[in-house]
Scaffold this motif. Structure first.
Motif, PDB file in Angstrom:
ATOM      1  N   MET A   1      45.841  40.846  39.279  1.00 27.80           N
ATOM      2  CA  MET A   1      46.437  41.309  40.541  1.00 27.80           C
ATOM      3  C   MET A   1      45.546  40.870  41.694  1.00 27.80           C
ATOM      4  O   MET A   1      44.340  41.100  41.663  1.00 27.80           O
ATOM      5  N   HIS A   2      46.152  40.238  42.690  1.00 24.84           N
ATOM      6  CA  HIS A   2      45.378  39.751  43.829  1.00 24.84           C
ATOM      7  C   HIS A   2      45.786  40.495  45.089  1.00 24.84           C
ATOM      8  O   HIS A   2      46.980  40.611  45.406  1.00 24.84           O
ATOM      9  N   ALA A   3      44.802  41.011  45.814  1.00 28.59           N
ATOM     10  CA  ALA A   3      45.047  41.776  47.034  1.00 28.59           C
ATOM     11  C   ALA A   3      44.518  41.037  48.247  1.00 28.59           C
ATOM     12  O   ALA A   3      43.451  40.426  48.201  1.00 28.59           O
ATOM     13  N   GLN A   4      45.271  41.097  49.334  1.00 28.67           N
ATOM     14  CA  GLN A   4      44.801  40.588  50.621  1.00 28.67           C
ATOM     15  C   GLN A   4      44.678  41.763  51.582  1.00 28.67           C
ATOM     16  O   GLN A   4      45.591  42.584  51.709  1.00 28.67           O
ATOM     17  N   GLY A  26      37.465  48.794  41.304  1.00 22.72           N
ATOM     18  CA  GLY A  26      38.386  48.850  40.180  1.00 22.72           C
ATOM     19  C   GLY A  26      38.512  47.514  39.484  1.00 22.72           C
ATOM     20  O   GLY A  26      38.609  47.439  38.255  1.00 22.72           O
ATOM     21  N   GLY A  27      38.494  46.439  40.278  1.00 27.70           N
ATOM     22  CA  GLY A  27      38.510  45.110  39.683  1.00 27.70           C
ATOM     23  C   GLY A  27      37.278  44.863  38.847  1.00 27.70           C
ATOM     24  O   GLY A  27      37.353  44.309  37.738  1.00 27.70           O
ATOM     25  N   GLY A  28      36.116  45.290  39.337  1.00 23.84           N
ATOM     26  CA  GLY A  28      34.886  45.124  38.583  1.00 23.84           C
ATOM     27  C   GLY A  28      34.880  45.947  37.313  1.00 23.84           C
ATOM     28  O   GLY A  28      34.327  45.519  36.285  1.00 23.84           O
ATOM     29  N   ALA A  29      35.518  47.112  37.357  1.00 18.04           N
ATOM     30  CA  ALA A  29      35.554  47.986  36.191  1.00 18.04           C
ATOM     31  C   ALA A  29      36.475  47.466  35.096  1.00 18.04           C
ATOM     32  O   ALA A  29      36.432  47.952  33.961  1.00 18.04           O
ATOM     33  N   THR A  30      37.312  46.488  35.429  1.00 22.43           N
ATOM     34  CA  THR A  30      38.273  45.952  34.459  1.00 22.43           C
ATOM     35  C   THR A  30      38.032  44.480  34.158  1.00 22.43           C
ATOM     36  O   THR A  30      38.924  43.800  33.650  1.00 22.43           O
ATOM     37  N   GLY A  31      36.859  43.996  34.487  1.00 23.74           N
ATOM     38  CA  GLY A  31      36.553  42.602  34.201  1.00 23.74           C
ATOM     39  C   GLY A  31      37.310  41.620  35.048  1.00 23.74           C
ATOM     40  O   GLY A  31      37.563  40.480  34.622  1.00 23.74           O
ATOM     41  N   GLY A  32      37.719  42.047  36.255  1.00 24.84           N
ATOM     42  CA  GLY A  32      38.382  41.122  37.179  1.00 24.84           C
ATOM     43  C   GLY A  32      39.889  41.166  37.159  1.00 24.84           C
ATOM     44  O   GLY A  32      40.539  40.218  37.621  1.00 24.84           O
ATOM     45  N   LEU A  33      40.498  42.265  36.686  1.00 27.75           N
ATOM     46  CA  LEU A  33      41.956  42.364  36.701  1.00 27.75           C
ATOM     47  C   LEU A  33      42.500  42.485  38.128  1.00 27.75           C
ATOM     48  O   LEU A  33      43.681  42.258  38.362  1.00 27.75           O
ATOM     49  N   LEU A  34      41.630  42.865  39.048  1.00 29.65           N
ATOM     50  CA  LEU A  34      42.031  42.942  40.447  1.00 29.65           C
ATOM     51  C   LEU A  34      41.014  42.183  41.287  1.00 29.65           C
ATOM     52  O   LEU A  34      39.812  42.405  41.181  1.00 29.65           O
ATOM     53  N   THR A  35      41.504  41.262  42.091  1.00 28.18           N
ATOM     54  CA  THR A  35      40.647  40.487  42.998  1.00 28.18           C
ATOM     55  C   THR A  35      41.130  40.700  44.428  1.00 28.18           C
ATOM     56  O   THR A  35      42.246  41.183  44.657  1.00 28.18           O
ATOM     57  N   GLY A  36      40.302  40.359  45.409  1.00 22.63           N
ATOM     58  CA  GLY A  36      40.714  40.584  46.779  1.00 22.63           C
ATOM     59  C   GLY A  36      39.999  39.694  47.769  1.00 22.63           C
ATOM     60  O   GLY A  36      38.946  39.117  47.466  1.00 22.63           O
ATOM     61  N   GLU A  37      40.575  39.603  48.964  1.00 20.12           N
ATOM     62  CA  GLU A  37      40.001  38.799  50.039  1.00 20.12           C
ATOM     63  C   GLU A  37      40.512  39.315  51.373  1.00 20.12           C
ATOM     64  O   GLU A  37      41.587  39.918  51.457  1.00 20.12           O
ATOM     65  N   PHE A  38      39.721  39.095  52.432  1.00 17.01           N
ATOM     66  CA  PHE A  38      40.173  39.394  53.776  1.00 17.01           C
ATOM     67  C   PHE A  38      40.986  38.209  54.292  1.00 17.01           C
ATOM     68  O   PHE A  38      40.645  37.045  54.049  1.00 17.01           O
ATOM     69  N   ALA A  39      42.066  38.501  55.020  1.00 16.28           N
ATOM     70  CA  ALA A  39      42.952  37.433  55.493  1.00 16.28           C
ATOM     71  C   ALA A  39      43.494  37.774  56.879  1.00 16.28           C
ATOM     72  O   ALA A  39      43.621  38.944  57.255  1.00 16.28           O
TER      73      ALA A  39
END
Length: 216
Positions: A1-4, A26-39
């Motif tokens: 899952m990718h979040a902006q 949460g992404g770190g707790a799941t081995g990268g299942l959630l990533t994110g960036e500022f946009a």
């Protein structure tokens, strides 16, 4: 899952950083299942917040085709000159009139993309005409005028309306993010992050589900 995590000129930094850090934990707790960036709606750039001297760098452009989740913060009043509410509303209106309004409309029309807002971020959607008939909330200072957007106004900390999730109040961004973690990655992950941050969520997320209480 990718979040902006959307930035616009005059954004409130806590609205952006609170959910950013919470969701990425949460992404770190799941081995990268959630990533994110500022946009931003325009292009990668440095974006000045509405709190003096605080800037964040957006590394991407808001793009519903690559984001599963798009989170929009509210605005801060700047140097405090003039009326606080008026200054905030001017910045939210400028964001809605900008290219951001069109990009948010694309996100709301795209199946599979969830949009979320913190505090006055929902007003950006409302000013862009994107909340008609939707269940939503905003900062309590603006609830009285929020119905003018066409939204069904809910006085709750977090309102989950399916592919639109809104939260009221600056600090509600953490509660919003924990709700999203529970919804998307499960309660074990959400509780682990809640413990990590030593933060206890406020209130129950409102959802249009189940029997209606007899005293409503």
């Amino acid at each position: 899952m990718h979040a902006q995590f959307v930035l616009f000129d005059g954004f409130d930094p806590l609205d952006a950083i609170g959910p950013y850090e919470t969701l990425l934990a949460g992404g770190g707790a799941t081995g990268g299942l959630l990533t994110g960036e500022f946009a931003t709606a325009e292009s990668p750039r440095e974006v000045s917040s509405g709190v003096g001297g605080v800037t964040l760098r957006a590394t991407a452009t808001v793009d519903a085709d690559r984001a599963d989740l798009i989170i929009v913060p509210g605005a801060a009043p700047g140097d405090g000159s003039g009326g606080m509410v008026e200054a905030i509303n001017e910045r939210l209106a400028a964001a809605a009139r900008s290219e951001l309004g069109g990009r948010l409309e694309e996100a709301m029309l795209r199946p599979g993309t969830t949009v979320a807002t913190v505090c006055g971020g929902s007003v950006v959607f409302g000013m862009a005409g994107l909340l008609v008939g939707r269940n939503a909330t905003t900062n309590r200072m603006g609830l009285a005028d929020f119905a003018a957007t066409g939204a069904h106004v809910i006085d709750a900390r977090v309102v989950d309306d399916g592919d639109l999730i809104t939260a009221g109040g600056v600090s509600s961004g953490i509660d919003l993010a924990l709700h999203l973690l529970e919804r998307e990655l499960g309660p074990l992950v959400a509780r682990a992050v809640e413990d990590l941050f030593d933060h206890e969520r406020r209130g129950t997320a409102w959802r249009h589900h189940g029997p209606v209480p007899t005293w409503s």
